[in-house]
Enzyme design. Structure first.
Site, mmCIF file in Angstrom:
data_model
loop_
_atom_site.group_PDB
_atom_site.id
_atom_site.type_symbol
_atom_site.label_atom_id
_atom_site.label_comp_id
_atom_site.label_asym_id
_atom_site.label_seq_id
_atom_site.Cartn_x
_atom_site.Cartn_y
_atom_site.Cartn_z
ATOM 1 N N MET A 30 0.850 -1.199 0.000
ATOM 2 C CA MET A 30 0.000 0.000 0.000
ATOM 3 C C MET A 30 0.890 1.256 0.000
ATOM 4 O O MET A 30 0.430 2.347 0.325
ATOM 5 C CB MET A 30 -0.945 0.000 1.199
ATOM 6 C CG MET A 30 -1.912 -1.186 1.174
ATOM 7 S SD MET A 30 -3.515 -0.871 1.900
ATOM 8 C CE MET A 30 -3.060 -0.516 3.576
ATOM 9 N N LEU A 33 6.669 3.219 1.538
ATOM 10 C CA LEU A 33 7.533 2.054 1.728
ATOM 11 C C LEU A 33 8.590 2.259 2.805
ATOM 12 O O LEU A 33 9.102 3.366 2.981
ATOM 13 C CB LEU A 33 8.212 1.718 0.394
ATOM 14 C CG LEU A 33 7.250 1.466 -0.770
ATOM 15 C CD1 LEU A 33 8.028 1.251 -2.064
ATOM 16 C CD2 LEU A 33 6.330 0.287 -0.493
ATOM 17 N N HIS A 34 8.892 1.177 3.491
ATOM 18 C CA HIS A 34 9.956 1.184 4.498
ATOM 19 C C HIS A 34 10.818 -0.061 4.271
ATOM 20 O O HIS A 34 10.564 -0.840 3.330
ATOM 21 C CB HIS A 34 9.362 1.230 5.918
ATOM 22 C CG HIS A 34 8.310 0.190 6.165
ATOM 23 N ND1 HIS A 34 8.595 -1.149 6.187
ATOM 24 C CD2 HIS A 34 6.974 0.293 6.380
ATOM 25 C CE1 HIS A 34 7.481 -1.828 6.430
ATOM 26 N NE2 HIS A 34 6.481 -0.981 6.534
ATOM 27 N N HIS A 37 9.139 -3.463 3.530
ATOM 28 C CA HIS A 37 8.742 -3.690 2.132
ATOM 29 C C HIS A 37 9.971 -3.988 1.267
ATOM 30 O O HIS A 37 9.944 -4.870 0.411
ATOM 31 C CB HIS A 37 8.079 -2.430 1.556
ATOM 32 C CG HIS A 37 6.807 -2.015 2.217
ATOM 33 N ND1 HIS A 37 6.697 -0.853 2.936
ATOM 34 C CD2 HIS A 37 5.589 -2.601 2.250
ATOM 35 C CE1 HIS A 37 5.471 -0.731 3.384
ATOM 36 N NE2 HIS A 37 4.770 -1.777 2.992
ATOM 37 N N LYS A 150 4.970 -9.807 9.721
ATOM 38 C CA LYS A 150 4.377 -8.901 10.721
ATOM 39 C C LYS A 150 2.854 -8.983 10.646
ATOM 40 O O LYS A 150 2.166 -8.925 11.657
ATOM 41 C CB LYS A 150 4.837 -7.473 10.475
ATOM 42 C CG LYS A 150 4.533 -6.585 11.641
ATOM 43 C CD LYS A 150 4.456 -5.146 11.243
ATOM 44 C CE LYS A 150 3.201 -4.592 11.781
ATOM 45 N NZ LYS A 150 2.445 -3.751 10.973
HETATM 46 O O1 PAF Z 1 -0.134 -5.666 3.582
HETATM 47 C C1 PAF Z 1 -0.577 -4.756 2.851
HETATM 48 O O2 PAF Z 1 0.070 -3.746 2.623
HETATM 49 C C2 PAF Z 1 -1.948 -4.904 2.220
HETATM 50 O O3 PAF Z 1 -2.834 -5.525 3.085
HETATM 51 C C3 PAF Z 1 -1.918 -5.613 0.860
HETATM 52 C C4 PAF Z 1 -1.441 -7.054 0.965
HETATM 53 C C5 PAF Z 1 -1.002 -4.865 -0.095
HETATM 54 C C6 PAF Z 1 -3.316 -5.649 0.243
HETATM 55 O O4 PAF Z 1 -3.821 -4.364 0.051
#
Ligand code: PAF
Length: 282
Positions: A30, A33-34, A37, A150
């Site tokens: 979503m 980013l950190h 990710h 997490k």
């Molecule tokens: O973990 C997330 O950031 C969200 O739940 C995902 C998997 C991208 C779905 O929107």
């Protein structure tokens, strides 16, 4: 790195890139980013020929009074991190692209798995997650998809969905990445006030203390839950949403710790809801 916004562009790019049987690793996010990710992107980079990352704040996984509008966003920064991380395709769809007018189909993983833990206070959350993840899987068609441990319940729900709907995709769960003081990385950590940020690592410390108890031989969930509650309640202003000891795969409660155990907590600090967990093989 190709930046694409439509499903048609995504499919066209992928068709060319994967010619000759190249493998595709997919990291759904979503955004904002950190390093958590980026560890998923790195793992996808190591294990696949092509890396696709989606950045989409999915409205269907937010409840009516949750933080959809406030959710942090920084597309420019995300793009430069993804470029540096070796992403081949960054998919940034608009809401209408994924949910055009007239959209009515949702994926629900039924049963206790989506009703316990976060599902208790977020009853429609996993329906939104399962729906968007299955849509993205259908668009990208990855060989492997990468998720952070997490969000342990999310991993369990997606694994269940993949088994039940016969997606031919390997789900790779990657370790939680933590700040130097132990706080689990999350885009939502940005909501924490200075005071709450200073207190937040006490949550992971409580979890690490619980792990020590188990490693020293404690097997009664009630004792471990009690330890966690006592330590978390000591944090000024902390409000416990849940403390759970469950089987990692089914998420059913365990009275006695045995097998692959998930010890998970959700705690509100001010207006920020933090989740964290540890997994222990007993
Ligand atoms: O973990 C997330 O950031 C969200 O739940 C995902 C998997 C991208 C779905 O929107």
């Amino acid at each position: 790195m190709q930046i694409v916004q439509t499903i048609a562009q995504l499919r066209a790019e992928l068709k060319t890139m994967r010619a000759g049987g190249k493998t595709v690793g997919f990291v759904p996010t979503m955004g904002y980013l950190h390093d958590g990710h980026l560890s998923l992107v790195q793992k996808a980079r190591q294990e696949n020929d092509i890396v696709v990352v989606s950045v989409f704040v999915n409205p269907t996984q937010f409840g009516p009074n949750e933080d959809l509008d406030a959710y942090p966003r920084d597309a420019e920064r995300d793009l430069s991190l993804l470029r540096a991380g070796g992403t081949d395709i960054a998919f940034f769809p608009a809401v209408d692209e994924l949910y055009p007018p007239g959209f009515t189909t949702y994926i629900t993983v039924e049963g206790p798995m989506t009703q316990t833990l976060c599902g208790r206070s977020r009853p429609t959350h996993f329906r939104g997650v399962a729906t968007v993840v299955s849509k993205l899987f259908n668009m990208v068609g990855p060989d492997r998809a990468y998720f952070g441990q997490k969000d342990a319940q999310q991993v369990a729900v997606i694994e269940q969905m993949v088994r039940d709907l016969n997606f031919d995709i390997e789900i790779v769960a990657c370790p939680t990445v933590r700040e130097p003081d132990g706080l689990a990385m999350s885009s939502r950590n940005t909501y924490l006030s200075q005071t709450h940020r200073a207190q937040a690592p006490l949550i992971s410390q409580a979890l690490f203390g619980a792990r020590d108890l188990v490693e020293k031989g404690e097997r009664h969930s009630a004792v471990v839950v009690d330890y966690l509650k006592t330590n978390i309640q000591r944090i000024d202003g902390a409000e416990i949403d849940y403390v759970s000891i469950a089987d990692s795969r089914s998420l059913s409660d365990l009275d006695i710790l045995k097998g692959d155990v998930l010890i998970a907590v959700a705690v509100k600090l001010g207006r920020t809801r933090l989740i964290d967990n540890i997994r222990i093989k007993v």
